[in-house]
Design a protein around this motif. Structure first.
Motif, PDB file in Angstrom:
ATOM      1  N   ASP A 197       0.877  -1.301  -0.145  1.00  0.00           N
ATOM      2  CA  ASP A 197      -0.039   0.068  -0.074  1.00  0.00           C
ATOM      3  C   ASP A 197       0.880   1.107   0.150  1.00  0.00           C
ATOM      4  OD1 ASP A 197      -2.487  -1.647   0.076  1.00  0.00           O
ATOM      5  OD2 ASP A 197      -1.733  -1.900   2.498  1.00  0.00           O
ATOM      6  N   ARG A 198       2.065   1.292   0.782  1.00  0.00           N
ATOM      7  CA  ARG A 198       3.000   2.186   0.840  1.00  0.00           C
ATOM      8  C   ARG A 198       4.214   1.850   0.910  1.00  0.00           C
ATOM      9  NH1 ARG A 198       3.865   5.517   5.253  1.00  0.00           N
ATOM     10  NH2 ARG A 198       2.579   4.445   6.683  1.00  0.00           N
ATOM     11  N   ASP A 258       8.187   3.178   2.264  1.00  0.00           N
ATOM     12  CA  ASP A 258       8.999   4.148   2.905  1.00  0.00           C
ATOM     13  C   ASP A 258      10.117   4.448   1.876  1.00  0.00           C
ATOM     14  OD1 ASP A 258      10.381   4.979   5.368  1.00  0.00           O
ATOM     15  OD2 ASP A 258      12.016   3.908   4.434  1.00  0.00           O
ATOM     16  N   GLU A 299      -2.685  -1.874   6.761  1.00  0.00           N
ATOM     17  CA  GLU A 299      -1.813  -1.223   5.550  1.00  0.00           C
ATOM     18  C   GLU A 299      -0.517  -1.758   5.466  1.00  0.00           C
ATOM     19  OE1 GLU A 299      -0.928   3.379   4.167  1.00  0.00           O
ATOM     20  OE2 GLU A 299      -0.608   2.944   6.224  1.00  0.00           O
ATOM     21  N   VAL A 335       3.195  -1.673   4.551  1.00  0.00           N
ATOM     22  CA  VAL A 335       4.288  -0.598   4.356  1.00  0.00           C
ATOM     23  C   VAL A 335       5.654  -1.455   3.803  1.00  0.00           C
ATOM     24  CG1 VAL A 335       5.157   1.518   5.041  1.00  0.00           C
ATOM     25  CG2 VAL A 335       3.235   0.951   5.843  1.00  0.00           C
TER      26      VAL A 335
END
Ligand SMILES: NC(=O)c1ccc[n+]([C@@H]2O[C@H](COP(=O)([O-])OP(=O)(O)OC[C@H]3O[C@@H](n4cnc5c(N)ncnc54)[C@H](OP(=O)(O)O)[C@@H]3O)[C@@H](O)[C@H]2O)c1
Length: 278
Positions: free
Chosen positions: A78-79, A81, A99, A101
């Motif tokens: 989802d996301r 770094d 979520e 990451v």
């Protein structure tokens, strides 16, 4: 003791049977009184998406990702770094309330291992051997760090080496060369990010000893064997040498800190894997 309250973390890759991560992390959980179990799963490329969906579906704390899935994993998250977004490689997934990451702690682990080994990279001309996942993670972290004087990416395919050098050249002076050119290029620090010299081909070396003439330090990401033929010839030339086990420990410590927001028990993690493997 595993109970109905025990949380889970895992490693996904192919192969995974050789991995030291379960021993390293389960020792850390025991030391810190964290009720969590770490397992290793062999995941085929065709099942990567369903395996990652399972991290969310089963509420795992997170997962490590290893070869050959570090790049493909990006598309299931989802996301990202910046550590993963920049290098295009994920070795840690953190499940934050559903979520997923992605992070890359490989580059951090490598630089921390150099620092702890007494190698100060400030102003150094660094030669990275290879352009695969680990080479990308290390090179982008060196670029983000910004202290190095410049990077040479040396590989057997100059087109692939150039692609990596171009990617980092907006952060740091970077140049692509062939491995043959790498034999004469001269660098202060050489980092082997290829599997050349890894068990069972332990007599092989990515560069001949003459290529180490100007090096003051040599790092090998390989940790099986603990001391590669490449590191042995570097030691014989009087270079400082850093083996892959230190990077493994520091990337693992960073992973632990991402998952649990607690300082990792590095001494316990190191002792857990000492004596394991060869
Ligand atoms: N210590 C740690 O924590 C740690 C973490 C990550 C990785 N590693 C180690 O780092 C090494 C690389 O891993 P990776 O994930 O980056 O693998 P990878 O993505 O498969 O990349 C391998 C790289 O090595 C090159 N290479 C392979 N065989 C070669 C040969 N015979 N001669 C010259 N170049 C060769 C490949 O070039 P081509 O594309 O031309 O084949 C590629 O650039 C492995 O030994 C792995 O165990 C250690």
């Amino acid at each position: 003791m595993i109970s109905a309250k025990t949380k889970a973390c895992c490693l996904i890759g192919d192969p995974v049977e050789h991995s030291l991560s379960p021993i390293m992390f389960n020792s850390a959980f025991k030391e810190m009184g964290i009720d969590c179990a770490y397992l290793a799963f062999r995941v085929l490329r065709s099942e990567l998406g369903t395996a990652i969906a399972g991290i969310r579906g089963l509420s795992f704390v997170g997962s490590n990702v290893t070869t050959p899935h570090k790049e493909e994993t990006l598309k299931y998250l989802d996301r990202l770094d910046p550590s993963a977004g920049l290098s295009g490689s994920v070795n840690v997934i953190h499940n934050v309330d559903g979520e997923l990451v992605g992070y890359s702690t490989d580059g951090y682990g490598a630089i921390k291992a150099l620092e702890e080994g007494g190698v100060s990279i400030g102003g150094m001309r660094i030669m990275v051997l290879g352009y695969g996942g680990a080479a990308r993670a290390v090179s982008f972290e060196l670029a983000r760090d910004g202290r190095a004087g410049g990077i040479l990416i040396a590989g057997r395919d100059i087109v692939k080496a150039s692609a990596l050098a171009n990617g980092i050249s907006s952060f740091l002076r970077a140049e692509a060369i062939t491995l043959k050119e790498g034999e004469k290029a001269g660098a202060d620090l050489i980092i082997n990010c290829t599997p050349v010299g890894m068990y069972p081909n332990t007599d092989e070396s990515p560069l001949p000893p003459e290529a180490l003439a100007s090096a003051t330090a040599v790092m090998d990401l390989i940790y099986s064997p603990r001391e590669t033929a490449f590191l042995r010839s570097a030691k014989a030339k009087g270079c400082k040498t850093i083996g892959g086990i230190e990077m493994l420990i520091h990337q693992g410590a960073k992973t632990f800190e991402i998952w649990f927001r607690k300082k990792a028990p590095i001494g316990v993690m190191r002792r857990a894997i000492e004596g394991e493997g060869n």
